[in-house]
Write a protein that holds these residues in place. Structure first.
Motif, mmCIF file in Angstrom:
data_model
loop_
_atom_site.group_PDB
_atom_site.id
_atom_site.type_symbol
_atom_site.label_atom_id
_atom_site.label_comp_id
_atom_site.label_asym_id
_atom_site.label_seq_id
_atom_site.Cartn_x
_atom_site.Cartn_y
_atom_site.Cartn_z
ATOM 1 N N MET A 1 -39.191 -9.968 -9.066
ATOM 2 C CA MET A 1 -39.115 -10.472 -10.432
ATOM 3 C C MET A 1 -40.510 -10.457 -11.051
ATOM 4 O O MET A 1 -41.468 -10.917 -10.454
ATOM 5 C CB MET A 1 -38.549 -11.893 -10.420
ATOM 6 C CG MET A 1 -38.589 -12.542 -11.764
ATOM 7 S SD MET A 1 -37.865 -14.180 -11.712
ATOM 8 C CE MET A 1 -37.535 -14.367 -13.435
ATOM 9 N N ALA A 2 -40.583 -9.936 -12.246
ATOM 10 C CA ALA A 2 -41.870 -9.895 -12.952
ATOM 11 C C ALA A 2 -42.012 -11.135 -13.827
ATOM 12 O O ALA A 2 -41.062 -11.563 -14.490
ATOM 13 C CB ALA A 2 -41.951 -8.642 -13.802
ATOM 14 N N TYR A 3 -43.195 -11.706 -13.814
ATOM 15 C CA TYR A 3 -43.514 -12.875 -14.626
ATOM 16 C C TYR A 3 -44.462 -12.458 -15.752
ATOM 17 O O TYR A 3 -45.052 -11.388 -15.727
ATOM 18 C CB TYR A 3 -44.181 -13.955 -13.771
ATOM 19 C CG TYR A 3 -43.303 -14.473 -12.662
ATOM 20 C CD1 TYR A 3 -42.162 -15.225 -12.934
ATOM 21 C CD2 TYR A 3 -43.616 -14.221 -11.336
ATOM 22 C CE1 TYR A 3 -41.358 -15.705 -11.911
ATOM 23 C CE2 TYR A 3 -42.828 -14.706 -10.302
ATOM 24 C CZ TYR A 3 -41.701 -15.441 -10.603
ATOM 25 O OH TYR A 3 -40.898 -15.914 -9.592
ATOM 26 N N GLU A 36 -44.294 -20.190 -15.804
ATOM 27 C CA GLU A 36 -45.011 -18.935 -16.012
ATOM 28 C C GLU A 36 -46.185 -19.145 -16.953
ATOM 29 O O GLU A 36 -46.150 -20.013 -17.821
ATOM 30 C CB GLU A 36 -44.095 -17.898 -16.664
ATOM 31 C CG GLU A 36 -43.004 -17.362 -15.798
ATOM 32 C CD GLU A 36 -42.182 -16.318 -16.520
ATOM 33 O OE1 GLU A 36 -42.735 -15.250 -16.857
ATOM 34 O OE2 GLU A 36 -40.993 -16.579 -16.749
ATOM 35 N N LYS A 82 -48.891 -10.095 -2.354
ATOM 36 C CA LYS A 82 -48.850 -10.020 -3.816
ATOM 37 C C LYS A 82 -50.192 -9.527 -4.338
ATOM 38 O O LYS A 82 -51.234 -10.079 -4.018
ATOM 39 C CB LYS A 82 -48.506 -11.388 -4.405
ATOM 40 C CG LYS A 82 -47.104 -11.840 -4.033
ATOM 41 C CD LYS A 82 -46.769 -13.166 -4.645
ATOM 42 C CE LYS A 82 -45.357 -13.584 -4.279
ATOM 43 N NZ LYS A 82 -44.997 -14.862 -4.876
ATOM 44 N N ASP A 86 -48.368 -9.696 -12.548
ATOM 45 C CA ASP A 86 -46.997 -10.059 -12.914
ATOM 46 C C ASP A 86 -46.202 -10.645 -11.740
ATOM 47 O O ASP A 86 -45.035 -10.978 -11.871
ATOM 48 C CB ASP A 86 -46.255 -8.882 -13.534
ATOM 49 C CG ASP A 86 -46.107 -7.688 -12.608
ATOM 50 O OD1 ASP A 86 -46.610 -7.720 -11.465
ATOM 51 O OD2 ASP A 86 -45.477 -6.699 -13.045
ATOM 52 N N GLU A 87 -46.853 -10.834 -10.598
ATOM 53 C CA GLU A 87 -46.230 -11.489 -9.452
ATOM 54 C C GLU A 87 -46.632 -12.958 -9.361
ATOM 55 O O GLU A 87 -46.181 -13.676 -8.478
ATOM 56 C CB GLU A 87 -46.637 -10.786 -8.155
ATOM 57 C CG GLU A 87 -46.134 -9.358 -8.064
ATOM 58 C CD GLU A 87 -46.635 -8.651 -6.829
ATOM 59 O OE1 GLU A 87 -45.806 -8.407 -5.928
ATOM 60 O OE2 GLU A 87 -47.844 -8.354 -6.763
ATOM 61 N N GLU A 112 -42.360 -10.254 -20.830
ATOM 62 C CA GLU A 112 -41.715 -11.354 -20.124
ATOM 63 C C GLU A 112 -41.986 -12.698 -20.782
ATOM 64 O O GLU A 112 -41.290 -13.677 -20.508
ATOM 65 C CB GLU A 112 -42.171 -11.378 -18.660
ATOM 66 C CG GLU A 112 -41.701 -10.206 -17.835
ATOM 67 C CD GLU A 112 -42.546 -8.938 -18.019
ATOM 68 O OE1 GLU A 112 -42.114 -7.874 -17.562
ATOM 69 O OE2 GLU A 112 -43.637 -9.009 -18.630
#
Length: 174
Positions: A1-3, A36, A82, A86-87, A112
């Motif tokens: 999943m991208a944050y 986030e 990681k 975006d992780e 995002e």
């Protein structure tokens, strides 16, 4: 999943410490939760027994920007697997950094950071605060998208914050 990935392009908190806050994010059930970067939060005052850490919840469209902050935690990932920005997510219970939004400040986020990943259609589009404190490309009240640019692997949408100050009292000074 991208944050969400955030850049604090021209935020007054980078040189003006009074425009920075330390916060811990809480969900709708008053439980500490992950958040986030790029989320707009409403500050709820200091946590019990704290002088520096503020309690924060997701902001909504009707909130006064003067009561809000933009989450921009430092991307330190302890999981060596990681590698990409975006992780990163600010983990539940962690204390993170927030920038107080000021008129004409600018910050950039990846898609995002927008409700449903729906970004502004063009430069000049107004944006607001949407569900979960994310930016609403169909809303108003937060600011204007002033640039769309690609830097490396990310496309950033630069938001220039609208007016946050109250109008000056006309009777002051005569």
């Amino acid at each position: 999943m991208a944050y969400t990935v955030i850049r604090t392009d021209l935020m007054s908190g980078t040189a003006q410490p009074a425009d920075l806050v330390s916060l811990r994010f809480y969900d709708g059930e008053d439980e500490q939760a992950a958040v986030e970067n790029g989320v707009i939060v409403k500050l709820q005052g200091y946590e019990d027994g704290e002088r520096e850490v503020m309690k924060a919840i997701a902001a909504s469209a009707g909130d006064d920007l003067n009561d809000c902050a933009i989450v921009a935690g430092v991307e330190v990932m302890y999981d060596e697997r990681k590698k990409n920005l975006d992780e990163f997510i600010n983990e539940a219970g962690s204390i993170t950094r927030g920038y107080i939004p000021r008129s004409r400040n600018m910050f950039s986020v990846t898609k995002e950071g927008f409700v449903g990943g729906t970004v502004p259609s063009a430069v000049g589009a107004e944006v607001g605060i949407g569900e979960g404190g994310k930016i609403d490309s169909a809303g108003t009240g937060l600011g204007t998208c002033v640039a769309i640019e690609t830097a490396g692997r990310y496309t950033y949408y630069t938001i220039k914050i609208g007016k946050t100050e109250s109008a000056a009292n006309a009777s002051v000074g005569g």
